[in-house]
Design an enzyme around this catalytic site. Structure first.
Site, PDB file in Angstrom:
ATOM      1  N   LYS A  81      43.046   8.835  51.720  1.00  0.00           N
ATOM      2  CA  LYS A  81      42.599  10.204  51.992  1.00  0.00           C
ATOM      3  C   LYS A  81      42.013  10.350  53.389  1.00  0.00           C
ATOM      4  O   LYS A  81      41.888  11.461  53.899  1.00  0.00           O
ATOM      5  CB  LYS A  81      41.592  10.665  50.942  1.00  0.00           C
ATOM      6  N   ASP A  82      41.630   9.226  54.035  1.00  0.00           N
ATOM      7  CA  ASP A  82      41.078   9.274  55.386  1.00  0.00           C
ATOM      8  C   ASP A  82      42.147   9.150  56.473  1.00  0.00           C
ATOM      9  O   ASP A  82      41.826   9.213  57.663  1.00  0.00           O
ATOM     10  CB  ASP A  82      40.056   8.141  55.581  1.00  0.00           C
ATOM     11  N   ARG A 129      36.219  20.720  51.464  1.00  0.00           N
ATOM     12  CA  ARG A 129      36.972  20.921  50.221  1.00  0.00           C
ATOM     13  C   ARG A 129      36.025  20.969  49.024  1.00  0.00           C
ATOM     14  O   ARG A 129      36.130  21.868  48.166  1.00  0.00           O
ATOM     15  CB  ARG A 129      37.982  19.777  50.053  1.00  0.00           C
ATOM     16  N   ARG A 130      35.098  20.031  48.961  1.00  0.00           N
ATOM     17  CA  ARG A 130      34.124  20.032  47.871  1.00  0.00           C
ATOM     18  C   ARG A 130      33.193  21.229  47.963  1.00  0.00           C
ATOM     19  O   ARG A 130      32.861  21.856  46.949  1.00  0.00           O
ATOM     20  CB  ARG A 130      33.326  18.728  47.888  1.00  0.00           C
ATOM     21  N   ARG A 147      26.136  12.411  55.155  1.00  0.00           N
ATOM     22  CA  ARG A 147      26.964  11.387  55.797  1.00  0.00           C
ATOM     23  C   ARG A 147      26.419  10.008  55.462  1.00  0.00           C
ATOM     24  O   ARG A 147      25.355   9.859  54.885  1.00  0.00           O
ATOM     25  CB  ARG A 147      26.964  11.575  57.324  1.00  0.00           C
ATOM     26  N   ARG A 153      24.163   7.180  50.883  1.00  0.00           N
ATOM     27  CA  ARG A 153      24.160   8.494  50.233  1.00  0.00           C
ATOM     28  C   ARG A 153      23.397   8.444  48.907  1.00  0.00           C
ATOM     29  O   ARG A 153      22.630   9.359  48.588  1.00  0.00           O
ATOM     30  CB  ARG A 153      25.606   8.968  50.020  1.00  0.00           C
ATOM     31  N   CYS A 240      40.356  17.660  57.965  1.00  0.00           N
ATOM     32  CA  CYS A 240      39.087  17.828  57.259  1.00  0.00           C
ATOM     33  C   CYS A 240      38.296  19.010  57.815  1.00  0.00           C
ATOM     34  O   CYS A 240      37.213  19.308  57.347  1.00  0.00           O
ATOM     35  CB  CYS A 240      38.253  16.550  57.307  1.00  0.00           C
TER      36      CYS A 240
END
Length: 305
Positions: A81-82, A129-130, A147, A153, A240
């Site tokens: 996904k990155d 997106r979230r 981040r 996190r 992104c």
């Protein structure tokens, strides 16, 4: 080639993924020596600004690709996904591993559902997106930037900086932290990032020997699904910097792709879906992208006209 060198970021999750690939390679090729080449990327160093403001997820790849180009490494391991939707010339995806859980995770002290969060709760996520999908369900929430690596996190949540955070289930599970998942945010209501949960192995384009070494690790079913998701995102010119979600599954008749474009400020979501042939995942992705654009997604994406 008796030694294969893997370029990897130094976060705990990146190292887990690289070690996982190394173990798979050693099993497939017992005489092969596999070494890790850990390095820090610009995306790892700049933690005080949202990814969208500093150039996007490709920041996590650049130093690894330089190592490939300079032949200091032979492959690089990424969370798929990155990986940018279009690779630079000279690079190719050599293998896609079997996809893990693609869902997002709601991580809190006790609450298991977004709908049960207190009014005005502070939710941490840097993903637009979230944020768009949270805003659509709960306009009252305070959405705050978040981040750092997974453990950083989680520490911020435990320290009381947030009431909840959203992370990828796959990352938590790979790090042995599945117990931190209070709720799964999953399709069809909630869509993940394109290729979320999949590991991609990048190589120099045209390196036939490396491609041969990677072939036993490739999972065609997962590769087809993420190819459809990435084709949809690429057709929308997504990065992104814009909230785009995509999720594809295999069905009895082929592939089924669901796509979403959102607005992180207003919470407006535009959805589309379609079925396609297993042997033509890119065509399916492009078709769903066109449906989204016909429904008005271009305005949310900042397209002219």
């Amino acid at each position: 080639m008796n030694t294969l060198r893997i370029a990897t970021r130094q976060s705990a999750l990146a190292l887990w993924q690289a070690e996982h690939v190394a173990a798979r390679l050693r099993t497939a090729h017992p005489r092969l020596t596999v070494e890790l080449v850990p390095m820090t990327t610009r995306g790892d160093r700049i933690l005080d600004r949202p990814l969208a403001d500093i150039g996007g997820k490709g920041l996590f790849l650049k130093e690894l690709e330089v190592a490939l180009a300079e032949r200091r490494a032979d492959i690089a391991v990424h969370s798929f996904k990155d990986v940018p939707m279009q690779l630079d010339d000279g690079f190719a995806i050599g293998a896609v591993l079997e996809r893990a859980d693609p869902a997002d995770a709601l991580v809190t002290a006790e609450i298991t559902r977004v709908d049960a969060l207190p009014r005005g709760a502070r939710v941490g996520t840097s993903s637009l997106r979230r944020q768009a999908q949270l805003r659509a369900r709960r306009p009252d929430l305070q959405l705050l930037d978040l981040r750092g690596n997974v453990n950083t996190r989680l520490a911020k949540l435990d320290n009381g900086d947030y009431d909840a955070i959203v992370l990828a289930c796959a990352g938590l599970e790979r790090l042995g932290l599945a117990a931190r998942i209070r709720g799964r945010l999953e399709p069809p209501l909630w869509l993940p990032a394109a290729a979320q949960g999949a590991i991609a192995i990048e190589q120099r384009a045209g390196d036939a020997h490396v491609a041969e070494l990677l072939a036993p690790l490739h999972a065609p079913d997962s590769a087809r699904c993420v190819a459809a998701e990435r084709a949809m995102t690429r057709t929308l010119d997504g990065s992104c910097q814009v909230p785009i979600a995509a999720f594809c599954i295999e069905t009895e008749i082929g592939l089924h792709l669901s796509g979403l474009v959102g607005d992180a400020v207003s919470g407006r979501l535009i959805r589309a879906e379609d079925d396609g042939q297993s042997e033509a995942p890119e065509a399916l992705g492009e078709r769903v992208a066109r449906k989204l654009l016909e429904l008005g997604a271009g305005a949310l994406l900042g397209h002219e006209g």
